[in-house]
Motif scaffolding. Structure first.
Motif: not given
Length: 74
Positions: A22-30, A70-74
């Motif tokens: 797998g891999k973790i991809e940063f999307v945003k900090y808000e 930390v929130i996982k989004i699809d």
């Protein structure tokens, strides 16, 4: 910058996640929340939610007190 610290932690965690395909991809900090995508084998793993909350979130929140979740989004 806070975002850079978050990305650095994710970069440190990724080798362990990559061992499982797998891999973790940063999307945003808000609003004190980090949004990530889980890629590869992690995207449809039945344990992905516990991995995010029990591992990834724990590390990031412990390292950066400003982060509350930390929130996982699809």
């Amino acid at each position: 910058m806070l975002e850079d610290k978050i990305k650095n932690i994710i970069d440190e965690l990724n080798p362990y996640i990559e061992l499982e395909g797998g891999k973790i991809e940063f999307v945003k900090y808000e609003n004190s929340k980090v949004y990530i995508k889980m890629l590869g084998a992690c995207s449809n793993c039945e344990f992905v939610d516990s991995t995010v909350k029990d591992s990834i979130e724990e590390v990031i929140v412990n390292e950066i007190p400003e982060v509350k979740e930390v929130i996982k989004i699809d």
